[in-house]
Design a protein around this motif. Structure first.
Motif, mmCIF file in Angstrom:
data_model
loop_
_atom_site.group_PDB
_atom_site.id
_atom_site.type_symbol
_atom_site.label_atom_id
_atom_site.label_comp_id
_atom_site.label_asym_id
_atom_site.label_seq_id
_atom_site.Cartn_x
_atom_site.Cartn_y
_atom_site.Cartn_z
ATOM 1 N N ASN A 66 73.152 100.221 137.857
ATOM 2 C CA ASN A 66 72.182 99.717 136.886
ATOM 3 C C ASN A 66 72.695 98.522 136.089
ATOM 4 O O ASN A 66 71.972 97.581 135.836
ATOM 5 C CB ASN A 66 71.689 100.833 135.956
ATOM 6 N N VAL A 67 73.967 98.575 135.665
ATOM 7 C CA VAL A 67 74.515 97.502 134.834
ATOM 8 C C VAL A 67 76.002 97.342 135.136
ATOM 9 O O VAL A 67 76.685 98.320 135.427
ATOM 10 C CB VAL A 67 74.280 97.791 133.322
ATOM 11 N N ILE A 98 72.283 93.155 135.050
ATOM 12 C CA ILE A 98 71.413 94.327 135.020
ATOM 13 C C ILE A 98 70.436 94.222 136.191
ATOM 14 O O ILE A 98 69.850 93.162 136.425
ATOM 15 C CB ILE A 98 70.697 94.449 133.654
ATOM 16 N N CYS A 103 67.149 99.885 137.202
ATOM 17 C CA CYS A 103 66.715 100.094 135.827
ATOM 18 C C CYS A 103 65.284 100.642 135.799
ATOM 19 O O CYS A 103 64.987 101.599 135.071
ATOM 20 C CB CYS A 103 66.814 98.789 135.051
ATOM 21 N N GLU A 106 65.197 104.301 137.091
ATOM 22 C CA GLU A 106 65.746 105.233 136.110
ATOM 23 C C GLU A 106 64.788 105.430 134.937
ATOM 24 O O GLU A 106 64.622 106.552 134.444
ATOM 25 C CB GLU A 106 67.094 104.731 135.595
ATOM 26 N N HIS A 117 64.880 101.334 128.232
ATOM 27 C CA HIS A 117 66.041 101.573 129.092
ATOM 28 C C HIS A 117 66.873 100.301 129.246
ATOM 29 O O HIS A 117 68.103 100.350 129.198
ATOM 30 C CB HIS A 117 65.603 102.117 130.452
ATOM 31 N N ALA A 118 66.203 99.163 129.382
ATOM 32 C CA ALA A 118 66.939 97.895 129.488
ATOM 33 C C ALA A 118 67.718 97.629 128.202
ATOM 34 O O ALA A 118 68.880 97.187 128.254
ATOM 35 C CB ALA A 118 65.981 96.749 129.791
ATOM 36 N N LEU A 121 70.829 99.762 128.312
ATOM 37 C CA LEU A 121 71.834 99.259 129.246
ATOM 38 C C LEU A 121 72.514 97.999 128.714
ATOM 39 O O LEU A 121 73.721 97.820 128.885
ATOM 40 C CB LEU A 121 71.209 99.000 130.616
#
Length: 174
Positions: A66-67, A98, A103, A106, A117-118, A121
């Protein structure tokens, strides 16, 4: 503040990554007593294919995550659970990547907005750039508490409380 957002996947443009990154980075820096205008971070919005390349190149793991984060220098605390020293000198803190696909997946699985969510992260990646880590248990406990506090200030629910969790962050720091 100097957050240079590089968009490699246009879906991030539509998702407002530039504004999201600026909010997340500024909140993290301010929470830690750092003036956002004094520091520089690059945030790259990419897709799973690109982050898988980066993950393979830098971690030897040829799969998407994800990141990812690349601090410009090591800033971690020597003592487990200790607060890393504030950066000094060079304003460049490092880079964050990212992945939209991961992302988005998830966020959907966790029943949360993509933006929330972003933000999580990017806050997480920013903390890595500042020396926070979660390899050792005490460091992970500290990092999680700091993340929760920052996210709370942004109106983002605690991602670790179990309800609506999008799962662990696989960011190359384990």
């Amino acid at each position: 503040m100097s957050v240079d957002v590089v968009i490699e996947d246009q879906r991030w443009e539509a998702a407002g990554l530039e504004e999201t990154a600026e909010r997340a980075v500024a909140a993290a820096l301010l929470h830690l007593g750092l003036e956002p205008d004094a520091w520089e971070i690059v945030v790259m919005g990419c897709d799973d294919a690109r982050i898988a390349e980066l993950n393979a190149d830098f971690r030897g793991k040829p799969q998407p995550t994800n990141v990812l984060s690349w601090p410009s220098e090591e800033r971690g605390a020597e003592v487990e659970g200790g607060v890393p020293a504030a950066p000094v000198g060079d304003p460049e803190l490092g880079d964050i990547a990212i992945a939209f696909d991961t992302c988005s997946r998830e966020a959907e699985a966790g029943g949360k907005p993509l933006t929330d969510h972003a933000i999580h992260l990017i806050v997480h990646g920013t903390l890595h750039l500042l020396g926070y880590d979660h390899v050792r248990e005490g460091d992970g406990d500290l990092m999680e508490a700091v993340e929760i506090a920052i996210l709370g200030k942004l109106g983002v629910p605690d991602p670790y409380n179990g309800s609506g969790s999008a799962g662990p962050i696989d960011d190359g720091k384990d």
